[in-house]
Design a protein around this motif. Structure first.
Motif, PDB file in Angstrom:
ATOM      1  N   ARG A  32      10.137 -14.184 -13.248  1.00  0.00           N
ATOM      2  CA  ARG A  32      11.368 -14.987 -12.133  1.00  0.00           C
ATOM      3  C   ARG A  32      11.778 -13.075 -11.555  1.00  0.00           C
ATOM      4  N   ARG A  33      11.791 -12.565 -12.543  1.00  0.00           N
ATOM      5  CA  ARG A  33      12.160 -11.283 -11.926  1.00  0.00           C
ATOM      6  C   ARG A  33      11.310 -10.425 -11.386  1.00  0.00           C
ATOM      7  N   GLY A  34       9.820 -10.984 -10.735  1.00  0.00           N
ATOM      8  CA  GLY A  34       8.963 -10.404  -9.952  1.00  0.00           C
ATOM      9  C   GLY A  34       8.323  -9.260 -10.399  1.00  0.00           C
ATOM     10  N   GLU A  35       8.323  -9.572 -11.236  1.00  0.00           N
ATOM     11  CA  GLU A  35       7.381  -8.150 -11.904  1.00  0.00           C
ATOM     12  C   GLU A  35       6.037  -7.876 -11.891  1.00  0.00           C
ATOM     13  N   TYR A  36       5.291  -8.999 -11.367  1.00  0.00           N
ATOM     14  CA  TYR A  36       3.783  -9.922 -11.639  1.00  0.00           C
ATOM     15  C   TYR A  36       3.846 -10.217  -9.689  1.00  0.00           C
ATOM     16  N   ILE A  37       4.548  -9.750  -8.720  1.00  0.00           N
ATOM     17  CA  ILE A  37       4.285 -10.234  -7.099  1.00  0.00           C
ATOM     18  C   ILE A  37       3.697  -8.322  -7.016  1.00  0.00           C
ATOM     19  N   GLY A  38       2.317  -8.770  -6.258  1.00  0.00           N
ATOM     20  CA  GLY A  38       2.009  -7.255  -5.878  1.00  0.00           C
ATOM     21  C   GLY A  38       2.316  -6.715  -4.537  1.00  0.00           C
ATOM     22  N   GLY A  39       1.455  -5.899  -4.420  1.00  0.00           N
ATOM     23  CA  GLY A  39       1.515  -5.916  -2.203  1.00  0.00           C
ATOM     24  C   GLY A  39       0.515  -4.481  -2.565  1.00  0.00           C
ATOM     25  N   LEU A  40       0.724  -4.149  -1.213  1.00  0.00           N
ATOM     26  CA  LEU A  40      -0.553  -2.687  -0.564  1.00  0.00           C
ATOM     27  C   LEU A  40       0.544  -1.890  -0.436  1.00  0.00           C
ATOM     28  N   ASP A  41      -0.035  -0.768  -0.322  1.00  0.00           N
ATOM     29  CA  ASP A  41       0.353   0.522   0.427  1.00  0.00           C
ATOM     30  C   ASP A  41      -0.790   1.204   1.493  1.00  0.00           C
ATOM     31  N   SER A  42      -0.157   1.832   1.976  1.00  0.00           N
ATOM     32  CA  SER A  42      -0.667   2.171   3.541  1.00  0.00           C
ATOM     33  C   SER A  42      -1.649   1.721   3.762  1.00  0.00           C
ATOM     34  N   ASP A  43      -2.360   2.459   2.779  1.00  0.00           N
ATOM     35  CA  ASP A  43      -4.107   2.882   2.505  1.00  0.00           C
ATOM     36  C   ASP A  43      -4.835   1.188   2.107  1.00  0.00           C
ATOM     37  N   ASN A  99      -5.242  -0.152   0.359  1.00  0.00           N
ATOM     38  CA  ASN A  99      -4.907  -0.102  -1.745  1.00  0.00           C
ATOM     39  C   ASN A  99      -4.147  -1.251  -2.390  1.00  0.00           C
ATOM     40  N   HIS A 100      -4.768  -2.356  -3.138  1.00  0.00           N
ATOM     41  CA  HIS A 100      -3.321  -3.467  -4.059  1.00  0.00           C
ATOM     42  C   HIS A 100      -3.218  -2.618  -4.958  1.00  0.00           C
ATOM     43  N   CYS A 101      -1.934  -3.060  -4.959  1.00  0.00           N
ATOM     44  CA  CYS A 101      -1.181  -3.033  -6.574  1.00  0.00           C
ATOM     45  C   CYS A 101      -0.846  -4.520  -7.278  1.00  0.00           C
ATOM     46  N   SER A 102      -1.560  -4.815  -8.397  1.00  0.00           N
ATOM     47  CA  SER A 102      -1.053  -6.004  -8.744  1.00  0.00           C
ATOM     48  C   SER A 102       0.286  -6.760  -8.789  1.00  0.00           C
ATOM     49  N   THR A 103       1.079  -5.384  -9.433  1.00  0.00           N
ATOM     50  CA  THR A 103       2.094  -6.118  -9.525  1.00  0.00           C
ATOM     51  C   THR A 103       3.511  -4.455  -9.402  1.00  0.00           C
ATOM     52  N   ARG A 104       4.442  -4.826  -9.234  1.00  0.00           N
ATOM     53  CA  ARG A 104       5.886  -3.564  -9.190  1.00  0.00           C
ATOM     54  C   ARG A 104       5.678  -2.804 -10.221  1.00  0.00           C
ATOM     55  N   LEU A 105       5.164  -2.898 -11.791  1.00  0.00           N
ATOM     56  CA  LEU A 105       5.187  -2.306 -12.368  1.00  0.00           C
ATOM     57  C   LEU A 105       4.296  -1.150 -12.211  1.00  0.00           C
ATOM     58  N   GLN A 106       3.088  -1.663 -11.945  1.00  0.00           N
ATOM     59  CA  GLN A 106       1.781  -0.623 -11.533  1.00  0.00           C
ATOM     60  C   GLN A 106       1.957  -0.419 -10.149  1.00  0.00           C
ATOM     61  N   LEU A 107       2.830  -0.706  -9.596  1.00  0.00           N
ATOM     62  CA  LEU A 107       3.661   0.101  -7.958  1.00  0.00           C
ATOM     63  C   LEU A 107       4.656   1.306  -8.596  1.00  0.00           C
ATOM     64  N   TRP A 108       5.325   1.500  -9.965  1.00  0.00           N
ATOM     65  CA  TRP A 108       6.270   2.343 -10.018  1.00  0.00           C
ATOM     66  C   TRP A 108       5.774   3.009 -11.029  1.00  0.00           C
ATOM     67  N   ALA A 109       4.143   3.087 -11.464  1.00  0.00           N
ATOM     68  CA  ALA A 109       4.071   3.549 -12.382  1.00  0.00           C
ATOM     69  C   ALA A 109       3.116   4.195 -11.586  1.00  0.00           C
ATOM     70  N   LYS A 110       1.950   4.558 -10.963  1.00  0.00           N
ATOM     71  CA  LYS A 110       1.018   4.362  -9.912  1.00  0.00           C
ATOM     72  C   LYS A 110       1.801   5.484  -8.471  1.00  0.00           C
ATOM     73  N   GLU A 111       2.954   5.262  -8.439  1.00  0.00           N
ATOM     74  CA  GLU A 111       3.829   5.890  -7.169  1.00  0.00           C
ATOM     75  C   GLU A 111       3.856   7.313  -7.529  1.00  0.00           C
ATOM     76  N   THR A 112       5.380   6.703  -8.466  1.00  0.00           N
ATOM     77  CA  THR A 112       6.534   7.639  -8.962  1.00  0.00           C
ATOM     78  C   THR A 112       6.476   8.201 -10.370  1.00  0.00           C
ATOM     79  N   GLY A 113       5.575   7.271 -11.549  1.00  0.00           N
ATOM     80  CA  GLY A 113       5.192   7.784 -12.206  1.00  0.00           C
ATOM     81  C   GLY A 113       6.897   7.696 -13.494  1.00  0.00           C
ATOM     82  N   GLU A 114       6.820   6.278 -12.715  1.00  0.00           N
ATOM     83  CA  GLU A 114       8.355   5.821 -12.941  1.00  0.00           C
ATOM     84  C   GLU A 114       8.359   4.218 -14.065  1.00  0.00           C
ATOM     85  N   ASP A 115       8.224   3.984 -15.236  1.00  0.00           N
ATOM     86  CA  ASP A 115       8.318   2.606 -16.545  1.00  0.00           C
ATOM     87  C   ASP A 115       9.458   1.547 -15.895  1.00  0.00           C
TER      88      ASP A 115
END
Length: 257
Positions: free
Chosen positions: A15-26, A28-44
């Protein structure tokens, strides 16, 4: 429902949307918001901690470096879409007037109104909109040559420009470290810039900025949203998320109820 790690996804996490995926401008697919922020900014974002400060600094440094190469003009700060300025200002002007008309009698032109223009760029929104409605406007912008142009444009207004108020303070700081003066502002205007902040810095900024509002003060936030998921622009270090993702972060900052 199982994640790739084997852990169960709770209903609240979905419900919080943590498992909604997306793409970067290259592409590449990120399957979750958690993965996105960890990969791009080192943030958990689940623990609200940063496990890689160097990666986070790189995110912000790359974003500022991108804008430092951009011409200090309305067309430049709007990414080549300078023609939308008039339409944008007209819509914002109408919105502000509607809000003011709906406010209580003590929120009127008879009091000293002060606004903060966040991610102010070359002072486009301040010059064309805010100084027509507020006695004072402060600007905060991290790119030095943008802010220098804003000072030039606003300290010496163009002939024929209808001016009600004045630009007072010019802060050359990024929003993730900016602390607004307590109880100074009637309106804090945040337009087309908040997508540069990491999730936790987004939340922390609005928590700090809330203290900068006067009684009956409010935020105006204008940002682009994705139809679904999120899109990461790796050139300027920004994220465009779906409406629910943005609203969730705003709820976390305790600025929505």
């Amino acid at each position: 429902m199982e994640s790739k790690s084997g852990s169960s996804r709770t209903t609240s996490q979905i419900r919080r949307g943590e498992y909604i995926g997306g793409l970067d401008s290259d592409g590449n697919h990120c399957s979750t918001r958690l993965q996105l922020w960890a990969k791009e900014t080192g943030e958990d974002i689940s623990s609200k901690t940063c496990f890689d400060p160097a990666k986070k600094r790189e995110w912000y440094d790359k974003g500022v470096a991108y804008w430092e190469r951009v011409e200090a003009s309305v067309n430049g700060v709007l990414g080549g879409y300078g023609h939308v300025n008039e339409r944008d200002i007209t819509a914002s002007d109408r919105f502000l007037l509607d809000v003011f008309n709906g406010m209580s009698a003590d929120f009127s032109k008879s009091k000293h109104l002060v606004a903060l223009d966040c991610g102010a760029g070359v002072g486009r929104v301040t010059r064309d909109l805010l100084i027509r409605h507020f006695h004072e406007v402060d600007l905060v912008e991290p790119v030095p040559h943008f802010l220098d142009t804003a000072k030039t444009n606003l300290v010496t207004p163009s002939p024929g420009l209808s001016v009600f108020g004045r630009a007072t303070n010019f802060y050359c700081k990024p929003l993730q470290v900016f602390n607004p003066e307590e109880k100074r502002y009637d309106v804090i205007w945040v337009q087309w810039c908040i997508g540069h902040l990491t999730n936790q810095d987004f939340v922390d900024f609005f928590k700090r900025a809330k203290a900068g509002l006067k009684a009956n003060g409010f935020f105006v936030v204008k940002k682009n949203t994705a139809k679904q998921g999120f899109i990461v622009d790796k050139d300027d270090s920004s994220i465009t998320s779906y409406k629910g993702g943005f609203q969730r972060s705003f709820f976390q900052s305790e600025c929505m109820h």
